[in-house]
Design a protein around this motif. Structure first.
Motif, PDB file in Angstrom:
ATOM      1  N   CYS A  13     138.770 -17.440  74.784  1.00 41.31           N
ATOM      2  CA  CYS A  13     139.944 -17.253  74.316  1.00 41.31           C
ATOM      3  C   CYS A  13     140.093 -17.677  72.701  1.00 41.31           C
ATOM      4  O   CYS A  13     140.575 -16.990  71.893  1.00 41.31           O
ATOM      5  CB  CYS A  13     140.912 -18.167  75.060  1.00 41.31           C
ATOM      6  SG  CYS A  13     141.665 -17.617  76.511  1.00 41.31           S
ATOM      7  N   ALA A  17     140.089 -14.805  69.609  1.00 40.53           N
ATOM      8  CA  ALA A  17     141.300 -14.907  68.915  1.00 40.53           C
ATOM      9  C   ALA A  17     140.777 -15.385  67.424  1.00 40.53           C
ATOM     10  O   ALA A  17     141.444 -15.209  66.253  1.00 40.53           O
ATOM     11  CB  ALA A  17     142.190 -16.117  69.222  1.00 40.53           C
ATOM     12  N   SER A  19     140.376 -18.420  66.305  1.00 40.14           N
ATOM     13  CA  SER A  19     141.150 -19.452  65.737  1.00 40.14           C
ATOM     14  C   SER A  19     141.604 -20.489  66.966  1.00 40.14           C
ATOM     15  O   SER A  19     141.787 -19.870  68.325  1.00 40.14           O
ATOM     16  CB  SER A  19     142.688 -18.920  65.478  1.00 40.14           C
ATOM     17  OG  SER A  19     143.799 -19.748  65.348  1.00 40.14           O
ATOM     18  N   THR A  21     143.814 -22.418  67.356  1.00 42.08           N
ATOM     19  CA  THR A  21     145.460 -22.638  67.751  1.00 42.08           C
ATOM     20  C   THR A  21     145.498 -21.446  68.522  1.00 42.08           C
ATOM     21  O   THR A  21     146.423 -21.672  69.472  1.00 42.08           O
ATOM     22  CB  THR A  21     146.037 -22.679  66.425  1.00 42.08           C
ATOM     23  OG1 THR A  21     145.875 -23.897  65.321  1.00 42.08           O
ATOM     24  CG2 THR A  21     147.652 -22.773  66.628  1.00 42.08           C
ATOM     25  N   GLN A  22     145.199 -20.222  68.018  1.00 47.11           N
ATOM     26  CA  GLN A  22     145.559 -19.129  68.731  1.00 47.11           C
ATOM     27  C   GLN A  22     144.697 -19.013  70.285  1.00 47.11           C
ATOM     28  O   GLN A  22     145.405 -18.635  71.137  1.00 47.11           O
ATOM     29  CB  GLN A  22     145.268 -17.728  68.146  1.00 47.11           C
ATOM     30  CG  GLN A  22     146.314 -17.635  66.875  1.00 47.11           C
ATOM     31  CD  GLN A  22     145.824 -16.377  66.064  1.00 47.11           C
ATOM     32  OE1 GLN A  22     145.514 -15.293  66.500  1.00 47.11           O
ATOM     33  NE2 GLN A  22     146.000 -16.497  64.662  1.00 47.11           N
ATOM     34  N   ALA A  25     146.650 -21.302  72.686  1.00 46.36           N
ATOM     35  CA  ALA A  25     147.933 -20.485  73.127  1.00 46.36           C
ATOM     36  C   ALA A  25     147.557 -19.561  74.141  1.00 46.36           C
ATOM     37  O   ALA A  25     148.396 -19.395  75.271  1.00 46.36           O
ATOM     38  CB  ALA A  25     148.754 -19.877  71.947  1.00 46.36           C
ATOM     39  N   ARG A  26     146.594 -18.756  73.908  1.00 47.31           N
ATOM     40  CA  ARG A  26     146.114 -17.793  75.077  1.00 47.31           C
ATOM     41  C   ARG A  26     145.802 -18.349  76.306  1.00 47.31           C
ATOM     42  O   ARG A  26     146.081 -17.754  77.360  1.00 47.31           O
ATOM     43  CB  ARG A  26     145.058 -16.664  74.400  1.00 47.31           C
ATOM     44  CG  ARG A  26     145.270 -16.028  73.362  1.00 47.31           C
ATOM     45  CD  ARG A  26     144.257 -15.220  72.962  1.00 47.31           C
ATOM     46  NE  ARG A  26     144.503 -14.363  71.793  1.00 47.31           N
ATOM     47  CZ  ARG A  26     143.642 -13.213  71.550  1.00 47.31           C
ATOM     48  NH1 ARG A  26     142.398 -13.185  71.900  1.00 47.31           N
ATOM     49  NH2 ARG A  26     143.885 -12.721  70.417  1.00 47.31           N
ATOM     50  N   GLY A  56     140.003 -20.206  60.379  1.00 48.41           N
ATOM     51  CA  GLY A  56     139.715 -20.157  61.721  1.00 48.41           C
ATOM     52  C   GLY A  56     138.317 -20.812  62.175  1.00 48.41           C
ATOM     53  O   GLY A  56     137.640 -21.694  61.566  1.00 48.41           O
TER      54      GLY A  56
END
Length: 297
Positions: A13, A17, A19, A21-22, A25-26, A56
């Motif tokens: 993930c 992404a 990142s 952070t992202q 979230a995923r 990132g």
């Protein structure tokens, strides 16, 4: 290294992404939790997997290797889930079903074909037994289900009728019995019979009925198939007892006569037989439902 599937999923993930952070979230994780797990993954690997920068993250060469193998592992997990689901729903594996002779020859072939055709990874092991033997096998817990005659003592098992299975007498043209409408087995004990091969469940059942009325059948010849039996009867070798559907199938071609048998054991129904519906595996429930069974609450 002790990566679990959740670690691999999180790492992918983040990689996809670009990142943390992202990626967190995923993966439905809090950022702090995801960051800690990524540090643990790198610690276990003993090498840096991600290069962190202001925009990132990027994978290192080792990270690229991990991502490649993680995708393979997770793809295999998905295939495993599908395969296990196939087993649970009856689309894959081997089912064992016991059936008497009439069920094997008349009832099952046309009904099983479409069900099996839609499940190419499923195998069905059919075993021919007398109805009495099938009941004993299920009662002993050695089989889930079978197809039996309702004339059998079910010994507390569930019976669900799915088809008529009357037995009839066939006699050659010109036989002294051809003008009768019905006969009893006791009327036939002096006749020569054409029977089915040794070990045939239906023939064993007929022999048992003769023994029950104090007699034995005189079997002049035994045949492996119903068609062969009917051919012999048509040529005057003896009389025979067969399922009504079999008698009708060959009667026009061979010209013998069909007579009803008066006993209850001959006016049978084919029944699905099992202990309790809830104890059947999902594949067996699917098969029995297709054959006409039903879950009774």
């Amino acid at each position: 290294m002790r990566f679990d599937l959740a670690d691999l999923q999180l790492f992918l993930c983040v990689v996809d992404a670009g990142s943390i952070t992202q990626g967190a979230a995923r993966a439905n994780l809090a950022l702090a939790s995801a960051s800690e797990r990524l540090r643990n993954i790198e610690t276990d690997a003993g090498v840096a997997l991600l290069t962190r920068h202001s925009r990132g993250v990027l994978t290192t060469e080792a990270g690229e290797a991990l991502a490649h193998h993680a995708r393979l592992i997770l793809r295999q997990q998905d295939l495993l889930k599908v395969e296990l689901k196939d087993f649970s729903t009856g689309a894959r594996g081997t089912l064992h079903l016991y059936a008497n002779t009439a069920a094997l020859t008349e009832f099952l072939p046309q009904r099983l074909a479409p069900w099996l055709a839609s499940r190419p990874q499923l195998y069905l092991d059919l075993k021919e037994r007398t109805s009495t033997e099938i009941v004993k096998t299920i009662t002993a817990g050695l089989a889930q289900a079978g197809i039996v005659s309702d004339a059998v003592d079910a010994n507390g098992l569930e019976l669900q009728p799915v088809a008529k299975d009357h037995l009839v007498l066939i006699v050659p043209a010109g036989h002294r019995f051809e003008q009768h409408r019905t006969l009893r087995l006791t009327d036939l004990l002096g006749e020569s019979f054409v029977g089915l091969a040794y070990g045939n469940a239906l023939q064993d059942h007929i022999n048992e009925q003769a023994n029950a009325v104090g007699g034995t059948l005189t079997l002049r010849i035994r045949m492996k198939t119903f068609e062969g039996l009917c051919e012999m009867v048509a040529h005057g070798i003896g009389v025979g007892i067969v399922p009504q559907g079999i008698a009708h199938r060959y009667q026009r071609k061979l010209g013998y006569h069909t007579l009803a048998l008066a006993e209850d054991w001959a006016r049978r129904q084919l029944c699905l037989c099992f202990r309790e519906w809830k104890t059947l595996t999902p594949p067996m429930q699917s098969l029995l439902t297709h054959l006409g069974g039903r879950h009774q609450t």
